[in-house]
Design a protein around this motif. Structure first.
Motif, PDB file in Angstrom:
ATOM      1  N   ALA A 224       0.798  -1.226   0.000  1.00 16.45           N
ATOM      2  CA  ALA A 224       0.000   0.000   0.000  1.00 16.45           C
ATOM      3  C   ALA A 224       0.829   1.273   0.000  1.00 16.45           C
ATOM      4  O   ALA A 224       0.298   2.358  -0.244  1.00 16.45           O
ATOM      5  N   VAL A 225       2.118   1.140   0.268  1.00 13.93           N
ATOM      6  CA  VAL A 225       2.969   2.331   0.411  1.00 13.93           C
ATOM      7  C   VAL A 225       2.974   3.190  -0.848  1.00 13.93           C
ATOM      8  O   VAL A 225       2.898   4.419  -0.786  1.00 13.93           O
ATOM      9  N   ASP A 226       3.068   2.547  -2.016  1.00 17.26           N
ATOM     10  CA  ASP A 226       3.119   3.310  -3.268  1.00 17.26           C
ATOM     11  C   ASP A 226       1.925   4.244  -3.404  1.00 17.26           C
ATOM     12  O   ASP A 226       2.073   5.438  -3.670  1.00 17.26           O
TER      13      ASP A 226
ATOM     14  N   CYS B 224      12.402  -0.026   3.524  1.00 17.58           N
ATOM     15  CA  CYS B 224      13.154   0.476   2.362  1.00 17.58           C
ATOM     16  C   CYS B 224      12.215   1.072   1.312  1.00 17.58           C
ATOM     17  O   CYS B 224      12.535   2.083   0.683  1.00 17.58           O
ATOM     18  N   ASN B 225      11.049   0.443   1.130  1.00 18.16           N
ATOM     19  CA  ASN B 225      10.080   0.942   0.158  1.00 18.16           C
ATOM     20  C   ASN B 225       9.537   2.310   0.578  1.00 18.16           C
ATOM     21  O   ASN B 225       9.355   3.197  -0.254  1.00 18.16           O
ATOM     22  N   ILE B 226       9.266   2.459   1.863  1.00 15.53           N
ATOM     23  CA  ILE B 226       8.783   3.750   2.374  1.00 15.53           C
ATOM     24  C   ILE B 226       9.822   4.836   2.137  1.00 15.53           C
ATOM     25  O   ILE B 226       9.506   5.922   1.628  1.00 15.53           O
ATOM     26  N   LEU B 227      11.052   4.545   2.505  1.00 16.06           N
ATOM     27  CA  LEU B 227      12.122   5.532   2.319  1.00 16.06           C
ATOM     28  C   LEU B 227      12.324   5.849   0.837  1.00 16.06           C
ATOM     29  O   LEU B 227      12.507   7.017   0.453  1.00 16.06           O
ATOM     30  N   GLY B 228      12.274   4.804  -0.015  1.00 12.86           N
ATOM     31  CA  GLY B 228      12.432   5.017  -1.450  1.00 12.86           C
ATOM     32  C   GLY B 228      11.308   5.849  -2.036  1.00 12.86           C
ATOM     33  O   GLY B 228      11.547   6.737  -2.862  1.00 12.86           O
ATOM     34  N   ASP B 229      10.068   5.570  -1.625  1.00 11.90           N
ATOM     35  CA  ASP B 229       8.923   6.349  -2.116  1.00 11.90           C
ATOM     36  C   ASP B 229       9.010   7.808  -1.684  1.00 11.90           C
ATOM     37  O   ASP B 229       8.744   8.726  -2.473  1.00 11.90           O
TER      38      ASP B 229
ATOM     39  N   HIS C  99       9.875  14.099  -6.995  1.00 17.48           N
ATOM     40  CA  HIS C  99       8.631  14.283  -7.776  1.00 17.48           C
ATOM     41  C   HIS C  99       8.597  13.394  -9.034  1.00 17.48           C
ATOM     42  O   HIS C  99       8.222  13.846 -10.112  1.00 17.48           O
ATOM     43  N   MET C 100       8.955  12.127  -8.879  1.00 18.40           N
ATOM     44  CA  MET C 100       8.980  11.206 -10.007  1.00 18.40           C
ATOM     45  C   MET C 100       7.644  10.483 -10.225  1.00 18.40           C
ATOM     46  O   MET C 100       7.509   9.712 -11.176  1.00 18.40           O
ATOM     47  N   GLY C 101       6.658  10.702  -9.352  1.00 17.19           N
ATOM     48  CA  GLY C 101       5.327  10.141  -9.534  1.00 17.19           C
ATOM     49  C   GLY C 101       5.327   8.625  -9.607  1.00 17.19           C
ATOM     50  O   GLY C 101       5.985   7.938  -8.820  1.00 17.19           O
ATOM     51  N   CYS C 102       4.573   8.095 -10.595  1.00 20.04           N
ATOM     52  CA  CYS C 102       4.433   6.643 -10.755  1.00 20.04           C
ATOM     53  C   CYS C 102       5.780   5.953 -10.954  1.00 20.04           C
ATOM     54  O   CYS C 102       6.009   4.865 -10.413  1.00 20.04           O
ATOM     55  N   ALA C 103       6.649   6.567 -11.737  1.00 14.48           N
ATOM     56  CA  ALA C 103       7.951   5.960 -12.013  1.00 14.48           C
ATOM     57  C   ALA C 103       8.759   5.791 -10.729  1.00 14.48           C
ATOM     58  O   ALA C 103       9.400   4.765 -10.506  1.00 14.48           O
ATOM     59  N   GLY C 104       8.724   6.794  -9.874  1.00 15.20           N
ATOM     60  CA  GLY C 104       9.444   6.726  -8.609  1.00 15.20           C
ATOM     61  C   GLY C 104       8.890   5.650  -7.700  1.00 15.20           C
ATOM     62  O   GLY C 104       9.641   4.908  -7.047  1.00 15.20           O
ATOM     63  N   ALA C 105       7.549   5.534  -7.650  1.00 17.02           N
ATOM     64  CA  ALA C 105       6.909   4.520  -6.813  1.00 17.02           C
ATOM     65  C   ALA C 105       7.279   3.115  -7.286  1.00 17.02           C
ATOM     66  O   ALA C 105       7.576   2.233  -6.476  1.00 17.02           O
ATOM     67  N   ALA C 106       7.269   2.914  -8.602  1.00 18.27           N
ATOM     68  CA  ALA C 106       7.601   1.596  -9.150  1.00 18.27           C
ATOM     69  C   ALA C 106       9.065   1.246  -8.905  1.00 18.27           C
ATOM     70  O   ALA C 106       9.392   0.107  -8.534  1.00 18.27           O
ATOM     71  N   ALA C 107       9.954   2.214  -9.109  1.00 14.47           N
ATOM     72  CA  ALA C 107      11.384   1.972  -8.907  1.00 14.47           C
ATOM     73  C   ALA C 107      11.684   1.635  -7.449  1.00 14.47           C
ATOM     74  O   ALA C 107      12.488   0.736  -7.152  1.00 14.47           O
TER      75      ALA C 107
END
Length: 416
Positions: free
Chosen positions: A4-6, A145-150, A158-166
């Motif tokens: 759910a983080v993304d 790690c996902n939270i910090l990355g998002d 401000h990478m939006g969807c791309a940042g969330a996926a990466a």
């Protein structure tokens, strides 16, 4: 939280188009994840049964052949997702404003399919051994790690969807590396060497015969939910975003019954392999009792306070209102899945995976899809009525599970 983080971070830092893109893209990836995890359940069940039978020497070979087999599947899926992401978004009727975001999310996550497959296979191996704590530890670290990355890629850059996926793919990679290190240091009840990683037609056939029906069922059930999402997407970006938020809330709601289903499968498989049928049946009753009590509490929270749950993922009042309307219907499913998910875990554990496939397909395509489609034709459109398709499907599956349980008990009694 990992799943759910993304959407949570994107909902806070981006607009409706990015929310819809992550919602649709993650639903596509969730369907693939469920299929992979379900297919890998064949490994969990076979491991559990062999350990219960005292045939631990075969376990290393089972794992080795599974690693090779799923590696091939992951490679094929990676190519398919990279090439056909636009077609997948088109089939899902992703809103025009969110089409490019959906494609981007699917392509980036699709590029990490090998990592996703490795994580699910490793988790299934641990569960087959009766260890559910290690997967919890590794995914917990990945979640952080996902939270910090998002926050970094979506919030700061401000990478939006791309940042969330990466961020998602990177977190999964960390989880796989940690899991591999733990396996190397962990004392296993069997030996496994590099030589075990080879194509064994017999073992792959056995794991496939157990896992394939579950995978087919989850794939078709996932398709049914994608069809519903496609119907919802045609109603506009705000409605699409609202249902996307609701689905993320539902993912939390379904954690308890789905966890009981997985643990039930591993526990029952070991006891079934050891011939302890009464203990397997007793675990089913206890599982249903505990799961239903928690499901009752989840129903009350979701039905009466769904707006607060939806507000975690979005600050848009219209999106929250749409999500709550959908959640009111979905909350009824908390009571039913508490029962039939335990049935599914039990039947998987004793190897009755074909029945699991059949009941899942009947629920999805004889109830869920037609009911949601008919409700979408009503004017004005009610997300509550569309949402009723899911508990209606669960009601049928619960009834089928009860009937099949009586059949299984009769067979066991006759075998004595």
């Amino acid at each position: 939280m990992y799943g759910a983080v993304d959407l949570l971070v994107v909902g806070r830092f981006c607009g409706a188009a990015d929310i819809s893109g992550v919602s649709t893209g993650s639903q596509i990836m969730q369907t693939i994840t469920n299929v992979l995890a379900s297919f890998a359940m064949g490994t969990t069940i076979l491991l559990g049964q062999r350990i219960g039978q005292g045939r631990s020497r075969e376990c290393g070979k089972i794992i080795g052949s599974s690693v090779l087999f799923f590696g091939i599947i992951a490679a094929v899926l990676t190519v398919v997702l990279l090439l056909f992401a636009p077609q997948a978004a088109s089939v899902m009727q992703a809103p025009e404003e969110a089409f490019s975001q959906t494609v981007t999310y699917v392509r980036i996550c699709g590029g990490g399919t090998l990592i996703l497959t490795a994580y699910n296979l490793i988790s299934c191996i641990f569960r087959g051994l009766g260890d559910s704590r290690t997967p919890l530890l590794t995914v917990g670290i990945a979640c952080v790690c996902n939270i910090l990355g998002d926050l970094l890629l979506v919030g700061a850059f401000h990478m939006g969807c791309a940042g969330a996926a990466a961020a998602t793919v990177a977190a999964q990679l960390i989880s796989v590396v940690i899991s591999a290190l733990i396996i190397r240091k962990k004392h296993l009840p069997f030996q496994m060497t590099v030589k075990d990683i080879r194509w064994s037609r017999d073992l792959i056939g056995k794991t496939s015969s157990l896992g394939l029906p579950i995978a087919v069922q989850d794939f078709l059930v996932g398709i049914s939910f994608l069809i519903i999402l496609s119907i919802v997407n045609s109603l506009g970006v705000l409605v699409s975003a609202g249902v996307g938020v609701a689905e993320k809330v539902c993912a939390f709601i379904m954690l308890v019954p789905s966890s009981f289903m997985q643990s039930m499968a591993a526990f029952v498989a070991q006891n079934y392999g050891a011939g302890r049928y009464k203990r397997a049946l007793k675990s089913l009753g206890i599982g249903i009792m505990i799961s239903f009590c928690i499901g009752l509490a989840m129903f009350a929270v979701t039905f009466f306070h769904g707006n607060l749950l939806a507000g975690i993922f979005s600050h848009d009042s219209q999106i929250i209102a749409n999500a709550w309307e959908y959640l009111k219907a979905y909350s009824l499913d908390c009571l039913l899945t508490a029962i039939f998910f335990c049935f599914v875990g039990f039947f998987n554990g004793i190897g009755q995976t074909r029945f699991v496939m059949i009941q899942g397909i009947l629920g999805a395509f004889c109830v869920r899809v037609p009911v949601s489609y008919l409700m979408s034709l009503q004017r004005p459109v009610s997300l509550f009525h569309i949402g009723l398709a899911t508990p209606a499907s669960s009601l049928l599956q619960t009834a089928l599970g009860l009937l099949w349980l009586l059949h299984v008990k009769k067979m066991w009694k006759a075998a004595k």
